[in-house]
Design a protein around this motif. Structure first.
Motif, PDB file in Angstrom:
ATOM      1  N   VAL A 189       0.878  -1.174   0.000  1.00 30.36           N
ATOM      2  CA  VAL A 189       0.000   0.000   0.000  1.00 30.36           C
ATOM      3  C   VAL A 189       0.912   1.219   0.000  1.00 30.36           C
ATOM      4  O   VAL A 189       1.780   1.349   0.867  1.00 30.36           O
ATOM      5  CB  VAL A 189      -0.923   0.037   1.236  1.00 30.36           C
ATOM      6  CG1 VAL A 189      -1.757   1.320   1.230  1.00 30.36           C
ATOM      7  CG2 VAL A 189      -1.835  -1.179   1.271  1.00 30.36           C
ATOM      8  N   ALA A 190       0.734   2.101  -0.967  1.00 23.33           N
ATOM      9  CA  ALA A 190       1.584   3.282  -1.063  1.00 23.33           C
ATOM     10  C   ALA A 190       0.790   4.446  -1.626  1.00 23.33           C
ATOM     11  O   ALA A 190      -0.254   4.268  -2.265  1.00 23.33           O
ATOM     12  CB  ALA A 190       2.800   3.000  -1.955  1.00 23.33           C
ATOM     13  N   SER A 191       1.302   5.635  -1.391  1.00 21.33           N
ATOM     14  CA  SER A 191       0.772   6.808  -2.072  1.00 21.33           C
ATOM     15  C   SER A 191       1.302   6.797  -3.506  1.00 21.33           C
ATOM     16  O   SER A 191       2.401   6.302  -3.774  1.00 21.33           O
ATOM     17  CB  SER A 191       1.237   8.075  -1.355  1.00 21.33           C
ATOM     18  OG  SER A 191       0.896   9.230  -2.089  1.00 21.33           O
ATOM     19  N   ASP A 192       0.528   7.340  -4.437  1.00 21.74           N
ATOM     20  CA  ASP A 192       0.994   7.461  -5.813  1.00 21.74           C
ATOM     21  C   ASP A 192       2.006   8.602  -5.856  1.00 21.74           C
ATOM     22  O   ASP A 192       1.672   9.759  -6.110  1.00 21.74           O
ATOM     23  CB  ASP A 192      -0.180   7.737  -6.753  1.00 21.74           C
ATOM     24  CG  ASP A 192       0.218   7.666  -8.218  1.00 21.74           C
ATOM     25  OD1 ASP A 192       1.424   7.809  -8.520  1.00 21.74           O
ATOM     26  OD2 ASP A 192      -0.675   7.478  -9.075  1.00 21.74           O
ATOM     27  N   ASP A 193       3.269   8.267  -5.584  1.00 15.72           N
ATOM     28  CA  ASP A 193       4.300   9.284  -5.443  1.00 15.72           C
ATOM     29  C   ASP A 193       4.677   9.938  -6.768  1.00 15.72           C
ATOM     30  O   ASP A 193       5.172  11.075  -6.772  1.00 15.72           O
ATOM     31  CB  ASP A 193       5.538   8.666  -4.791  1.00 15.72           C
ATOM     32  CG  ASP A 193       5.291   8.294  -3.341  1.00 15.72           C
ATOM     33  OD1 ASP A 193       4.655   9.092  -2.637  1.00 15.72           O
ATOM     34  OD2 ASP A 193       5.735   7.212  -2.905  1.00 15.72           O
ATOM     35  N   ILE A 194       4.470   9.245  -7.881  1.00 18.78           N
ATOM     36  CA  ILE A 194       4.685   9.882  -9.185  1.00 18.78           C
ATOM     37  C   ILE A 194       3.694  11.025  -9.350  1.00 18.78           C
ATOM     38  O   ILE A 194       4.054  12.151  -9.721  1.00 18.78           O
ATOM     39  CB  ILE A 194       4.513   8.860 -10.328  1.00 18.78           C
ATOM     40  CG1 ILE A 194       5.600   7.770 -10.255  1.00 18.78           C
ATOM     41  CG2 ILE A 194       4.544   9.566 -11.686  1.00 18.78           C
ATOM     42  CD1 ILE A 194       6.993   8.247 -10.589  1.00 18.78           C
ATOM     43  N   ALA A 195       2.421  10.747  -9.052  1.00 20.14           N
ATOM     44  CA  ALA A 195       1.390  11.772  -9.160  1.00 20.14           C
ATOM     45  C   ALA A 195       1.614  12.894  -8.152  1.00 20.14           C
ATOM     46  O   ALA A 195       1.393  14.072  -8.452  1.00 20.14           O
ATOM     47  CB  ALA A 195       0.013  11.144  -8.957  1.00 20.14           C
ATOM     48  N   GLY A 196       2.052  12.538  -6.932  1.00 18.97           N
ATOM     49  CA  GLY A 196       2.280  13.548  -5.908  1.00 18.97           C
ATOM     50  C   GLY A 196       3.361  14.535  -6.304  1.00 18.97           C
ATOM     51  O   GLY A 196       3.204  15.758  -6.133  1.00 18.97           O
ATOM     52  N   SER A 197       4.462  14.032  -6.840  1.00 26.35           N
ATOM     53  CA  SER A 197       5.531  14.927  -7.291  1.00 26.35           C
ATOM     54  C   SER A 197       5.071  15.788  -8.455  1.00 26.35           C
ATOM     55  O   SER A 197       5.450  16.966  -8.559  1.00 26.35           O
ATOM     56  CB  SER A 197       6.763  14.118  -7.691  1.00 26.35           C
ATOM     57  OG  SER A 197       7.441  13.623  -6.549  1.00 26.35           O
ATOM     58  N   ALA A 198       4.251  15.226  -9.325  1.00 28.81           N
ATOM     59  CA  ALA A 198       3.719  16.002 -10.452  1.00 28.81           C
ATOM     60  C   ALA A 198       2.846  17.152  -9.957  1.00 28.81           C
ATOM     61  O   ALA A 198       2.903  18.270 -10.495  1.00 28.81           O
ATOM     62  CB  ALA A 198       2.921  15.095 -11.383  1.00 28.81           C
ATOM     63  N   LEU A 199       2.043  16.905  -8.933  1.00 29.46           N
ATOM     64  CA  LEU A 199       1.214  17.973  -8.361  1.00 29.46           C
ATOM     65  C   LEU A 199       2.084  19.126  -7.864  1.00 29.46           C
ATOM     66  O   LEU A 199       1.759  20.305  -8.057  1.00 29.46           O
ATOM     67  CB  LEU A 199       0.376  17.422  -7.204  1.00 29.46           C
ATOM     68  CG  LEU A 199      -0.771  16.466  -7.550  1.00 29.46           C
ATOM     69  CD1 LEU A 199      -1.357  15.872  -6.265  1.00 29.46           C
ATOM     70  CD2 LEU A 199      -1.859  17.191  -8.331  1.00 29.46           C
ATOM     71  N   GLY A 210       9.318  10.893 -10.044  1.00 22.35           N
ATOM     72  CA  GLY A 210       8.161  11.705 -10.401  1.00 22.35           C
ATOM     73  C   GLY A 210       8.524  13.156 -10.616  1.00 22.35           C
ATOM     74  O   GLY A 210       7.985  13.823 -11.523  1.00 22.35           O
ATOM     75  N   TYR A 211       9.425  13.663  -9.787  1.00 19.52           N
ATOM     76  CA  TYR A 211       9.913  15.045  -9.945  1.00 19.52           C
ATOM     77  C   TYR A 211      10.584  15.220 -11.298  1.00 19.52           C
ATOM     78  O   TYR A 211      10.292  16.169 -12.041  1.00 19.52           O
ATOM     79  CB  TYR A 211      10.874  15.377  -8.806  1.00 19.52           C
ATOM     80  CG  TYR A 211      11.832  16.508  -9.106  1.00 19.52           C
ATOM     81  CD1 TYR A 211      11.436  17.836  -9.022  1.00 19.52           C
ATOM     82  CD2 TYR A 211      13.161  16.237  -9.470  1.00 19.52           C
ATOM     83  CE1 TYR A 211      12.325  18.871  -9.299  1.00 19.52           C
ATOM     84  CE2 TYR A 211      14.058  17.255  -9.752  1.00 19.52           C
ATOM     85  CZ  TYR A 211      13.630  18.577  -9.670  1.00 19.52           C
ATOM     86  OH  TYR A 211      14.509  19.593  -9.953  1.00 19.52           O
ATOM     87  N   VAL A 212      11.498  14.313 -11.646  1.00 22.07           N
ATOM     88  CA  VAL A 212      12.217  14.422 -12.917  1.00 22.07           C
ATOM     89  C   VAL A 212      11.235  14.347 -14.088  1.00 22.07           C
ATOM     90  O   VAL A 212      11.307  15.153 -15.030  1.00 22.07           O
ATOM     91  CB  VAL A 212      13.292  13.326 -13.036  1.00 22.07           C
ATOM     92  CG1 VAL A 212      13.900  13.323 -14.435  1.00 22.07           C
ATOM     93  CG2 VAL A 212      14.375  13.523 -11.980  1.00 22.07           C
ATOM     94  N   GLN A 213      10.314  13.400 -14.038  1.00 18.54           N
ATOM     95  CA  GLN A 213       9.336  13.270 -15.118  1.00 18.54           C
ATOM     96  C   GLN A 213       8.510  14.536 -15.284  1.00 18.54           C
ATOM     97  O   GLN A 213       8.240  14.983 -16.409  1.00 18.54           O
ATOM     98  CB  GLN A 213       8.416  12.084 -14.840  1.00 18.54           C
ATOM     99  CG  GLN A 213       9.090  10.726 -14.929  1.00 18.54           C
ATOM    100  CD  GLN A 213       8.159   9.590 -14.536  1.00 18.54           C
ATOM    101  OE1 GLN A 213       6.939   9.700 -14.643  1.00 18.54           O
ATOM    102  NE2 GLN A 213       8.731   8.498 -14.068  1.00 18.54           N
ATOM    103  N   ALA A 214       8.085  15.131 -14.167  1.00 14.35           N
ATOM    104  CA  ALA A 214       7.260  16.340 -14.233  1.00 14.35           C
ATOM    105  C   ALA A 214       8.063  17.528 -14.757  1.00 14.35           C
ATOM    106  O   ALA A 214       7.537  18.371 -15.513  1.00 14.35           O
ATOM    107  CB  ALA A 214       6.678  16.652 -12.862  1.00 14.35           C
ATOM    108  N   MET A 215       9.321  17.637 -14.361  1.00  9.11           N
ATOM    109  CA  MET A 215      10.165  18.719 -14.869  1.00  9.11           C
ATOM    110  C   MET A 215      10.344  18.595 -16.384  1.00  9.11           C
ATOM    111  O   MET A 215      10.236  19.586 -17.118  1.00  9.11           O
ATOM    112  CB  MET A 215      11.526  18.692 -14.166  1.00  9.11           C
ATOM    113  CG  MET A 215      11.489  19.074 -12.697  1.00  9.11           C
ATOM    114  SD  MET A 215      11.177  20.828 -12.404  1.00  9.11           S
ATOM    115  CE  MET A 215      12.803  21.524 -12.785  1.00  9.11           C
ATOM    116  N   VAL A 216      10.612  17.378 -16.861  1.00  7.21           N
ATOM    117  CA  VAL A 216      10.772  17.154 -18.299  1.00  7.21           C
ATOM    118  C   VAL A 216       9.478  17.477 -19.031  1.00  7.21           C
ATOM    119  O   VAL A 216       9.484  18.128 -20.090  1.00  7.21           O
ATOM    120  CB  VAL A 216      11.222  15.703 -18.560  1.00  7.21           C
ATOM    121  CG1 VAL A 216      11.179  15.393 -20.053  1.00  7.21           C
ATOM    122  CG2 VAL A 216      12.617  15.458 -17.989  1.00  7.21           C
TER     123      VAL A 216
END
Length: 343
Positions: free
Chosen positions: A160-170, A206-212
């Motif tokens: 069980v985890a938070s969607d950290d990819i989505a969280g960093s994108a937010l 997630g941070y890197v993906q959102a920056m790109v």
């Protein structure tokens, strides 16, 4: 004559409720297939008779009705929210929770988990544990296990985890909307190797993906630090020494964000006029008026309850692994504002 009242038994409860012993047992275990009407009838009979299940007797039948919860760091206030959710769900299902901490690395973690297994606990919830997936699989073969905070899927355990990819994108999208381009990210680096399924690794990805995605690939700035107060404060000194420092930071966790805010306060540099700060967790202190931290809410209580539901299902025989992602929400408060050089 001995005036001590005879202790009610499961047979007494079954007779009083007009159901079978098996039905009472199912209610006690929180098993599948029990209707709300049946549950209410049995619970009313238990209350009327003063019935209290014997932990010893239950343990002799194969269960201790105890759950072990392992945590790496109890000083992280978000962990307490997860534990509240775990405890509430466990108690509603007739289980007691025992908590063990091991912040000194993988060897101490192994000792703590083995100690829990030696005490015949029915299952384990591991909150952001150390170690590779092979180690988690080993634990999963030893006892029903749910890993909370690490991303799945596993083979012999649930996640069980938070969607950290989505969280960093937010976070990145919010800062970009305010005109920020030089956005840094604090990535936790501790005693043990960062595995790809750990939140610090996934949030950084997630941070890197959102920056790109926002056309800022040349501005990607991952700073290795510790996710605690000291790590956040040290990161501020590191960032401000640069000729062109960032104008905002995704700290990865509220604990580091508090350190960032404290250091800026010591330097006499107002937030967010000089710098924008975003945390991750939505710890209780984040919403205090004196702090008002913009952060990501992971719904920690719900994550804890879901992990416990999964664990009880495993204890009752489910074998197929489950991997759940809880959707995060951005809580916009007063530590983020327009980039100082946006105009």
């Amino acid at each position: 004559m001995n005036g001590q009242q005879k202790r009610a038994t499961i047979s007494d409860v079954a007779e009083h409720a007009g159901v079978s012993r098996a039905a009472v047992s199912k209610v006690l275990r929180g098993a599948y297939g029990v209707s709300d009407v049946m549950k209410k009838r049995v619970e009313e009979s238990m209350e009327a008779l003063g019935y209290r299940p014997s932990a010893l007797a239950r343990g002799m039948r194969g269960r201790s009705f105890t759950l072990g919860v392992f945590v790496v760091d109890l000083s992280n206030t978000f962990v307490t929210v997860l534990i509240e959710g775990i405890r509430a769900e466990a108690e509603s299902r007739g289980y007691q929770v025992f908590i063990g901490e091991a912040d000194m690395g993988l060897a101490q973690q192994q000792q703590m988990i083995d100690a829990m297994l030696d005490r015949k606990m029915d299952g384990l919830v591991l909150i952001a544990p150390f170690g590779p997936e092979e180690e988690l699989e080993r634990i999963g073969r030893s006892a029903p296990t749910v890993v909370l905070g690490r991303h799945g899927p596993g083979q012999g355990y649930d996640t069980v985890a938070s969607d950290d990819i989505a969280g960093s994108a937010l976070i990145v999208d919010h800062l970009v909307s305010l005109g920020h381009r030089r956005i840094a990210h604090l990535k936790h680096v501790g005693r043990e190797k960062n595995e790809s399924t750990m939140p610090q690794s996934v949030r950084a990805d997630g941070y890197v993906q959102a920056m790109v995605r926002n056309g800022l690939e040349k501005e990607v700035d991952v700073i290795e630090s510790r996710w605690n107060h000291e790590g956040g404060a040290a990161a501020v000194d590191f960032m401000l020494k640069r000729d062109t420092p960032p104008t905002a930071v995704h700290t990865g966790t509220d604990m580091a964000a508090f350190g960032v805010l404290a250091r800026f306060f010591e330097l006499g540099l107002p937030i967010p006029e000089n710098f924008s700060v975003v945390g991750y967790d939505n710890a209780r202190a984040a919403s205090l008026p004196q702090v008002a931290l913009t952060t990501v809410d992971q719904s920690g209580f719900e994550m804890g309850t879901l992990a416990t539901k999964f664990l009880v299902e495993r204890i009752e025989g489910r074998q197929e692994p489950q991997a759940a992602l809880v959707q995060p929400t951005l809580m916009i408060r007063r530590t983020t504002g327009p980039a100082p050089d946006a105009g």
